[in-house]
Enzyme design. Structure first.
Site, mmCIF file in Angstrom:
data_model
loop_
_atom_site.group_PDB
_atom_site.id
_atom_site.type_symbol
_atom_site.label_atom_id
_atom_site.label_comp_id
_atom_site.label_asym_id
_atom_site.label_seq_id
_atom_site.Cartn_x
_atom_site.Cartn_y
_atom_site.Cartn_z
ATOM 1 N N LYS A 53 0.839 -1.209 0.000
ATOM 2 C CA LYS A 53 0.000 0.000 0.000
ATOM 3 C C LYS A 53 0.870 1.253 0.000
ATOM 4 O O LYS A 53 0.598 2.210 -0.730
ATOM 5 C CB LYS A 53 -0.929 -0.005 1.212
ATOM 6 C CG LYS A 53 -2.007 -1.071 1.130
ATOM 7 C CD LYS A 53 -2.784 -1.161 2.433
ATOM 8 C CE LYS A 53 -3.793 -2.292 2.373
ATOM 9 N NZ LYS A 53 -4.516 -2.441 3.655
ATOM 10 N N HIS A 96 0.629 -6.858 17.761
ATOM 11 C CA HIS A 96 -0.517 -7.762 17.803
ATOM 12 C C HIS A 96 -1.140 -7.747 19.189
ATOM 13 O O HIS A 96 -0.503 -7.384 20.182
ATOM 14 C CB HIS A 96 -0.122 -9.184 17.400
ATOM 15 C CG HIS A 96 0.946 -9.773 18.265
ATOM 16 N ND1 HIS A 96 0.688 -10.335 19.496
ATOM 17 C CD2 HIS A 96 2.264 -9.864 18.098
ATOM 18 C CE1 HIS A 96 1.816 -10.755 20.031
ATOM 19 N NE2 HIS A 96 2.798 -10.473 19.199
#
Length: 121
Positions: free
Chosen positions: A62, A104
């Protein structure tokens, strides 16, 4: 100068399901060197590692502006630890001028990539 920013988040249970079915997903995402790191981890940590790498590679694509496709595949991108364990980005075996951060929780992995162009004087 910042030339690109990418962000991605993925669910750990989705990655665990894909990984448990076969090695196909893992082999599509991880380079040979990343796979060596993966093999040394516990079962839970493997899911976190794979999900983090998936998110980071999506974020890189991206930031690059291409997305994952013919110009930028998962295997073109590697995220390997430096001597202190911090993740370093590589594209086509060359270090990338930029930064990657992977995190995470118990349910998701997320990654952000910032690409830069260093001006040489």
């Amino acid at each position: 100068m910042i030339t690109g920013i990418g962000l991605d988040i993925t669910e750990l249970d989705r990655i665990a399901r894909l990984d448990s079915k076969s090695e196909k997903f893992r082999n599509r995402i991880l380079t040979t060197e990343e796979h060596r790191h993966y093999q040394q981890l516990s079962s839970q940590r493997r899911t976190e590692f794979l999900a983090g790498r998936f998110a980071a590679k999506e974020a890189y694509a991206k930031a690059l502006g291409t997305g994952i496709g013919p110009d930028c595949s998962f295997l073109d991108i590697a995220i390997l630890p430096n001597e202190k364990g911090a993740p370093i980005l590589y594209f086509n075996n060359q270090p990338v001028d930029g930064f990657v951060s992977i995190t995470h929780t118990q349910t998701v992995a997320a990654a952000q990539v910032i690409l830069q162009k260093t001006e040489r004087i």
